[in-house]
Design a protein around this motif. Structure first.
Motif, PDB file in Angstrom:
ATOM      1  N   UNK A  89       0.809  -1.214   0.000  1.00 52.79           N
ATOM      2  CA  UNK A  89       0.000   0.000   0.000  1.00 52.79           C
ATOM      3  C   UNK A  89       0.838   1.258   0.000  1.00 52.79           C
ATOM      4  N   UNK A  90       1.957   1.251   0.715  1.00 54.30           N
ATOM      5  CA  UNK A  90       2.831   2.418   0.722  1.00 54.30           C
ATOM      6  C   UNK A  90       3.538   2.606  -0.615  1.00 54.30           C
ATOM      7  N   UNK A  91       3.855   1.491  -1.260  1.00 48.88           N
ATOM      8  CA  UNK A  91       4.604   1.557  -2.521  1.00 48.88           C
ATOM      9  C   UNK A  91       3.725   1.976  -3.691  1.00 48.88           C
ATOM     10  N   UNK A  92       2.539   1.402  -3.806  1.00 50.37           N
ATOM     11  CA  UNK A  92       1.682   1.665  -4.976  1.00 50.37           C
ATOM     12  C   UNK A  92       0.466   2.527  -4.654  1.00 50.37           C
ATOM     13  N   UNK A  93       0.111   2.650  -3.377  1.00 52.31           N
ATOM     14  CA  UNK A  93      -1.112   3.360  -3.033  1.00 52.31           C
ATOM     15  C   UNK A  93      -2.252   2.378  -2.782  1.00 52.31           C
TER      16      UNK A  93
END
Length: 339
Positions: free
Chosen positions: A213-217
């Protein structure tokens, strides 16, 4: 059957449970710091403080689950898994160390399985005679990466969709799913550990979905695909543990988007005492727990029995004829006559 509990960023979800453990369907909130107490009570262990939570009822005290499996999933508010769901209050970090200590102290001479693992932090805790069964379990990031590209890897069976084998974040997420698969696989090779008389404990912390989630949203296709893969993997993992323990295991899933600061734990203070007074302006008594009626009846009938015994003994002593009823006077009179 197996019980799967889930706390999804304010939600505590129960998927399955054995007949010896009784969960009630309802939206009763539970404090995050009391989740270890739920695990302890389902296994038949005592807790320091009573748990006044209606979601867990008193089950069969003579038939307790043989295992508790708790999987903590970080980075998601809710997992679409089946079962009972309860809101969670004060989602603080917790551990099952108290349950592990209880198992060690009560079953130190047997072969309990105690496995606490956080792959992303390379944190592992295994104690007991049954550790030899999990010596081949990959616990470090380097071991997990090699395991993913080795034989019998889950990469050959999972629909990766938008996830990539060349991205470190995706590999971290997939390697955590590999751990779930390997635990069930290793336990299937040592089924005697699931059939003995000592309870087992598994505590796993997964943060790969949070990193995705932090990497791609959280609105990305990668996050959606990873969430669906995780749900399917957890369902499969629960079914495998259910079969291995013959329907006598408890599997718990804790899903929380973000843990609150440990400083937010409930503590007793002057401010809290003043707030508690305002919350109870009528000075009402605290609610009694389910043990009150039992203790009350024990004390009541014991006092009645003692009172009746005192009355009967006193009456007989008062109306006793010393020269006829007492063996002391009788023996004295016979000795006087003989003399």
């Amino acid at each position: 059957c197996v019980c799967v509990l889930g706390v999804c960023g304010g939600e505590f979800r129960v998927l399955r449970w054995p007949q010896s453990v009784v969960f009630r369907d309802g939206r009763w909130p539970i404090a995050g710091e009391r989740i270890p107490d739920v695990a302890a009570l389902t296994m038949g262990f005592s807790v320091e403080e009573d748990l006044p939570w209606p979601g867990l009822a008193v089950g069969d005290l003579f038939h307790r689950p043989q295992a508790t499996v708790l999987v903590t999933v970080k980075g998601v508010d809710k997992l679409p898994v089946e079962g009972f769901s309860y809101p969670i209050e004060n989602a603080v970090p917790f551990s099952l160390d108290s349950v592990a200590n209880a198992i060690h102290s009560l079953f130190s001479e047997e072969t309990p399985v105690v496995l606490q693992l956080a792959p992303s932090e390379e944190r592992v805790y295994m104690v007991g005679k049954a550790n030899a069964a999990f010596e081949d379990l990959s616990v470090t990031l380097r071991q997990l990466r090699s395991r993913l590209f080795g034989d019998s890897s889950i990469l050959s069976s999972l629909p990766l969709s938008s996830l990539s084998r060349n991205n470190e974040v995706d590999l971290l997420f997939l390697s955590e799913l590999q751990v779930l698969h390997d635990i069930a696989s290793l336990l299937s090779r040592h089924k005697h550990l699931a059939r003995d008389h000592s309870p087992d404990l598994y505590s796993l912390e997964l943060s790969g979905l949070e990193e995705v989630g932090k990497r791609y949203g959280e609105d990305s296709q990668q996050f959606k695909d990873a969430s669906q893969i995780l749900v399917d993997s957890l369902q499969k993992f629960a079914d495998e543990m259910f079969n291995l323990y013959g329907g006598n295991a408890v599997v718990e899933v804790v899903a929380v988007k973000e843990f609150n600061s440990p400083l937010s734990r409930k503590t007793r203070s002057i401010l809290q005492a003043s707030q508690s007074k305002t919350e109870n302006p009528y000075n009402l008594a605290y609610p009694y727990n389910y043990n009150y009626s039992v203790i009350f009846n024990i004390v009541l009938w014991m006092m009645i029995g003692l009172a009746l015994a005192v009355i009967v003994i006193s009456y007989n002593l008062w109306n006793m004829d010393p020269g006829y009823d007492s063996i002391i006077y009788r023996m004295t009179n016979q000795k006087i006559r003989m003399d």
